[in-house]
Design a protein around this motif. Structure first.
Motif, PDB file in Angstrom:
ATOM      1  N   GLY A  16      39.558  41.692  35.804  1.00 65.83           N
ATOM      2  CA  GLY A  16      40.597  42.199  36.704  1.00 65.83           C
ATOM      3  C   GLY A  16      41.766  41.239  36.791  1.00 65.83           C
ATOM      4  N   LYS A  17      41.470  39.947  36.820  1.00 69.54           N
ATOM      5  CA  LYS A  17      42.534  38.935  36.852  1.00 69.54           C
ATOM      6  C   LYS A  17      43.337  38.962  35.557  1.00 69.54           C
ATOM      7  N   PHE A  18      42.654  39.213  34.428  1.00 65.63           N
ATOM      8  CA  PHE A  18      43.304  39.272  33.129  1.00 65.63           C
ATOM      9  C   PHE A  18      44.263  40.460  33.015  1.00 65.63           C
ATOM     10  N   VAL A  19      43.876  41.615  33.560  1.00 60.04           N
ATOM     11  CA  VAL A  19      44.729  42.805  33.430  1.00 60.04           C
ATOM     12  C   VAL A  19      45.704  42.971  34.589  1.00 60.04           C
ATOM     13  N   ALA A  20      45.610  42.130  35.599  1.00 55.62           N
ATOM     14  CA  ALA A  20      46.539  42.223  36.735  1.00 55.62           C
ATOM     15  C   ALA A  20      47.950  41.904  36.261  1.00 55.62           C
ATOM     16  N   PRO A  21      48.930  42.676  36.736  1.00 57.38           N
ATOM     17  CA  PRO A  21      50.307  42.404  36.305  1.00 57.38           C
ATOM     18  C   PRO A  21      50.836  41.100  36.886  1.00 57.38           C
ATOM     19  N   GLY A  22      51.672  40.433  36.131  1.00 58.58           N
ATOM     20  CA  GLY A  22      52.287  39.195  36.616  1.00 58.58           C
ATOM     21  C   GLY A  22      51.371  38.003  36.462  1.00 58.58           C
ATOM     22  N   ASN A  23      51.759  36.899  37.038  1.00 61.83           N
ATOM     23  CA  ASN A  23      50.981  35.662  36.982  1.00 61.83           C
ATOM     24  C   ASN A  23      50.130  35.539  38.234  1.00 61.83           C
ATOM     25  N   ARG A  24      48.884  35.920  38.136  1.00 64.68           N
ATOM     26  CA  ARG A  24      47.968  35.868  39.281  1.00 64.68           C
ATOM     27  C   ARG A  24      46.839  34.871  39.043  1.00 64.68           C
ATOM     28  N   ASP A  25      47.052  33.897  38.177  1.00 64.90           N
ATOM     29  CA  ASP A  25      45.984  32.987  37.797  1.00 64.90           C
ATOM     30  C   ASP A  25      45.736  31.865  38.783  1.00 64.90           C
ATOM     31  N   SER A  26      46.477  31.811  39.848  1.00 64.43           N
ATOM     32  CA  SER A  26      46.343  30.659  40.728  1.00 64.43           C
ATOM     33  C   SER A  26      45.366  30.883  41.880  1.00 64.43           C
ATOM     34  N   ILE A  27      44.713  32.034  41.976  1.00 59.53           N
ATOM     35  CA  ILE A  27      43.724  32.200  43.038  1.00 59.53           C
ATOM     36  C   ILE A  27      42.432  31.508  42.611  1.00 59.53           C
ATOM     37  N   PRO A  28      41.681  30.961  43.565  1.00 55.89           N
ATOM     38  CA  PRO A  28      40.472  30.222  43.208  1.00 55.89           C
ATOM     39  C   PRO A  28      39.370  31.144  42.672  1.00 55.89           C
ATOM     40  N   LEU A  29      38.398  30.538  41.995  1.00 54.96           N
ATOM     41  CA  LEU A  29      37.314  31.304  41.385  1.00 54.96           C
ATOM     42  C   LEU A  29      36.510  32.081  42.421  1.00 54.96           C
ATOM     43  N   TRP A  30      36.260  31.476  43.584  1.00 53.25           N
ATOM     44  CA  TRP A  30      35.461  32.180  44.588  1.00 53.25           C
ATOM     45  C   TRP A  30      36.164  33.457  45.050  1.00 53.25           C
ATOM     46  N   LEU A  31      37.495  33.423  45.127  1.00 56.62           N
ATOM     47  CA  LEU A  31      38.240  34.615  45.525  1.00 56.62           C
ATOM     48  C   LEU A  31      38.251  35.641  44.401  1.00 56.62           C
ATOM     49  N   THR A  32      38.288  35.167  43.167  1.00 55.59           N
ATOM     50  CA  THR A  32      38.197  36.059  42.014  1.00 55.59           C
ATOM     51  C   THR A  32      36.846  36.775  41.999  1.00 55.59           C
ATOM     52  N   VAL A  33      35.775  36.043  42.292  1.00 57.20           N
ATOM     53  CA  VAL A  33      34.435  36.643  42.333  1.00 57.20           C
ATOM     54  C   VAL A  33      34.356  37.686  43.442  1.00 57.20           C
ATOM     55  N   LEU A  34      34.920  37.374  44.619  1.00 61.85           N
ATOM     56  CA  LEU A  34      34.924  38.359  45.710  1.00 61.85           C
ATOM     57  C   LEU A  34      35.714  39.610  45.325  1.00 61.85           C
ATOM     58  N   CYS A  35      36.835  39.423  44.645  1.00 62.44           N
ATOM     59  CA  CYS A  35      37.616  40.575  44.171  1.00 62.44           C
ATOM     60  C   CYS A  35      36.821  41.370  43.145  1.00 62.44           C
ATOM     61  N   GLY A  36      36.063  40.684  42.304  1.00 61.93           N
ATOM     62  CA  GLY A  36      35.226  41.357  41.314  1.00 61.93           C
ATOM     63  C   GLY A  36      34.102  42.154  41.955  1.00 61.93           C
ATOM     64  N   ILE A  37      33.449  41.574  42.954  1.00 58.35           N
ATOM     65  CA  ILE A  37      32.379  42.285  43.660  1.00 58.35           C
ATOM     66  C   ILE A  37      32.958  43.496  44.384  1.00 58.35           C
ATOM     67  N   GLY A  38      34.103  43.306  45.045  1.00 56.15           N
ATOM     68  CA  GLY A  38      34.767  44.438  45.693  1.00 56.15           C
ATOM     69  C   GLY A  38      35.183  45.490  44.684  1.00 56.15           C
ATOM     70  N   GLY A  39      35.650  45.054  43.507  1.00 54.69           N
ATOM     71  CA  GLY A  39      36.035  45.986  42.452  1.00 54.69           C
ATOM     72  C   GLY A  39      34.863  46.785  41.933  1.00 54.69           C
ATOM     73  N   ILE A  40      33.696  46.154  41.845  1.00 54.93           N
ATOM     74  CA  ILE A  40      32.491  46.868  41.400  1.00 54.93           C
ATOM     75  C   ILE A  40      32.199  48.029  42.338  1.00 54.93           C
ATOM     76  N   PHE A  41      32.143  47.741  43.628  1.00 54.04           N
ATOM     77  CA  PHE A  41      31.774  48.781  44.580  1.00 54.04           C
ATOM     78  C   PHE A  41      32.885  49.802  44.784  1.00 54.04           C
TER      79      PHE A  41
END
Length: 104
Positions: free
Chosen positions: A19-44
């Protein structure tokens, strides 16, 4: 229960990074734990939206082996696409909310 949590975390890492890879723009600066939470939320969220919008409930009626997270006999690639899209939206929201979007 333990393996559900472990599976959600592993899936959250994978879907969150995609999700971070396909997100538009430069969104690489969020921490890994927040990326994981976004991924879990994205799954559900992605699974629920896919199940609700495309009415794949016909695949699961009267069959105890299927539910909203398992709607086909094989790998449900379209559901995973929806999960990645939902995670990308959540990554954009998280980067905006935390003020961590990189300035171009």
């Amino acid at each position: 229960m333990f393996w559900t949590i472990v599976g959600s975390i592993i899936g959250g890492v994978i879907i969150g990074l995609l999700g971070k890879f396909v997100a538009p723009g430069n969104r690489d600066s969020i921490p890994l734990w927040l990326t994981v939470l976004c991924g879990i939320g994205g799954i559900f969220l992605g699974s629920y939206l896919y199940f609700a919008i495309f009415d794949v409930a016909d695949n699961v009626k009267n069959n105890a082996d299927y539910d909203w997270l398992n709607t086909s006999k094989g790998v449900d690639w379209w559901r995973h696409v929806w999960q990645i899209g939902a995670a990308a939206v959540l990554v954009v929201v998280a980067a905006t909310a935390t003020g961590r979007a990189k300035k171009a």
